[in-house]
Design an enzyme around this catalytic site. Structure first.
Site, short mmCIF file in Angstrom:
data_model
loop_
_atom_site.label_atom_id
_atom_site.label_comp_id
_atom_site.label_asym_id
_atom_site.label_seq_id
_atom_site.Cartn_x
_atom_site.Cartn_y
_atom_site.Cartn_z
N LYS A 256 0.95 -1.07 0.09
CA LYS A 256 -0.45 -0.17 0.06
C LYS A 256 0.58 1.13 -0.19
CE LYS A 256 -0.36 -0.06 5.44
NZ LYS A 256 -0.78 0.27 5.58
N ARG B 110 -10.73 0.49 15.01
CA ARG B 110 -11.23 1.59 13.76
C ARG B 110 -11.77 0.49 12.94
NH1 ARG B 110 -4.58 2.32 11.49
NH2 ARG B 110 -5.37 0.16 10.53
N TYR C 16 14.73 30.52 6.41
CA TYR C 16 13.57 31.03 7.35
C TYR C 16 13.76 31.03 8.85
CZ TYR C 16 10.94 30.84 2.34
OH TYR C 16 11.39 31.17 0.94
N MET D 133 10.44 24.46 1.53
CA MET D 133 10.14 23.78 0.55
C MET D 133 10.52 22.76 -0.51
SD MET D 133 6.72 24.89 -2.48
CE MET D 133 6.01 25.39 -0.95
#
Length: 391
Positions: free
Chosen positions: A46, A148, A283, A331
């Site tokens: 998966k 779940r 940053y 990013m």
């Protein structure tokens, strides 16, 4: 492939690449089969094989003896069935994460084993089987304590089993499996493990007493495959362990189980430059150089799956030395402080790998980011080419 496409792909690999060692994956599957000698093995692929590439990893797992493949969504399973060249016809493919209105008919016609946990799903899959004129392969999922997915024990389970029996009598489906999932198998000695095993035995026994004859019963995920022989039943379904990552440091390292990490994530330094002391980096200037130093720019960022939470803490191997992310991960890029070293632009920066060449591991990045190693490998994005070796 056109010359332009080939050049673009080559440029991407020069920037960054996730090397996937398929020989390691095959060896891991064999090691996991040895842990559960009396059970078949479902290779869980998966989420694009936990970020490693579903189709190449599925083929490698089958070559190493996996007879089942597991996915979350039906779309993942259908893509496996449609792969060219195709997988062997006798390889079973199961998917378990369904929502109302899903592609039940396509799944039935593609001979997928589908999970059913509730009456709405039973109604939809039997309707699809009737329309297709083909019996569905259905596995009933029991909630034994995870809270779940899965059918609740008691009246809900009794209704679901009864509906499955009626559908079998009509020739609409065949119940091929009964299954569940652990909540805390990666925490040795957790009381829920024994409680879930007891509940699973009770719920499967009830279904069989009513007349269901499943081919397989299964509950063992990676940690249970590695450490809980009583949970192996007819089939084990390892996921993260197949990719050479331990489910939890608490149960052991990959090497403790004869496993080897499959993915190595590396990039080429895009820039190397000298800066003075007191120079802010990235940053927010959360990192300031303590003195004159060399900075290296690594062209990977959170858009590629590098966790921003590892800002100022993520480890990177450059020129044989561990360095740490300097300041915030952006990013598309982040910076490492190289001290007095001056590697050339293009020098390799290894974020993680097996660890036997001195590089960090996915677990090291998990610790730096405050997460789990599953997330580190799975989140590596599509902008990072997968390069398959030892095919």
């Amino acid at each position: 492939m056109s010359e332009t496409t080939a050049r673009r792909d080559a440029d991407a690999v020069l920037r960054a690449r996730a090397e996937i060692d398929l020989a390691a994956l095959r060896a891991n599957v064999r090691a996991l089969r040895e842990r559960a000698p009396g059970a078949a093995l479902m290779a869980v692929v998966k989420a694009d094989a936990y970020g490693h590439g579903a189709i190449p990893c599925a083929r490698a797992a089958v070559a190493a003896g996996a007879t089942w493949l597991g996915t979350a969504t039906p779309q993942e399973a259908l893509a496996l069935r449609a792969a060219e060249p195709g997988l062997p016809d006798d390889v079973r493919i199961m998917c378990w994460l369904w929502t109302p209105g899903g592609p039940w008919r396509e799944a039935v016609e593609a001979r997928l084993d589908v999970s059913v946990s509730a009456m709405w799903a039973m109604e939809e899959v039997t309707g699809a089987a009737r329309a297709a004129g083909v019996p569905a392969r259905v596995q009933l999922k029991a909630d034994t304590g995870l809270g779940r997915g899965g059918c609740q024990p008691g009246a809900d389970w009794e209704r679901l089993v009864g509906a499955a029996l009626r559908a079998e009598e009509e020739g609409l489906l065949r119940v091929t499996g009964l299954w569940s999932h652990f909540a805390c198998a990666d925490e040795p000695g957790h009381p829920s493990i024994a409680a879930q095993l007891t509940r699973f035995r009770e719920m499967t026994a009830y279904a069989e007493q009513r007349g269901l004859r499943p081919e397989v019963r299964h509950i063992a995920n990676s940690p249970a495959t590695l450490t809980l022989p009583d949970a192996h039943f007819d089939l084990v379904r390892p996921g993260i362990a197949m990719y050479g990552v331990s489910p939890s440091p608490e149960i052991g390292t990959p090497a403790d189980f004869g496993l080897r990490p499959v993915m190595t994530l590396a990039a080429s330094l895009a820039l190397v430059k000298q800066v003075p002391g007191g120079h802010g980096v990235s940053y927010g200037h959360h990192y300031t150089t303590p003195g004159e130093t060399t900075l290296g720019l690594v062209p990977l960022g959170y858009a590629d799956g590098i966790p921003r939470h590892a800002s100022s803490s993520g480890p990177v191997l450059v020129d044989g030395k561990w360095r740490t992310v300097a300041g915030r991960i952006a990013m598309d890029q982040f910076v490492v402080d190289l001290g007095g070293d001056r590697p050339e632009p293009g020098a390799e920066a290894v974020l993680f790998g097996p660890g036997d060449r001195g590089e960090p591991t996915a677990e090291d990045w998990a610790q730096a980011a405050g997460t789990i190693a599953y997330e580190i490998v799975t989140r590596i994005g599509s902008r990072v080419p997968r390069v398959y070796v030892n095919e």
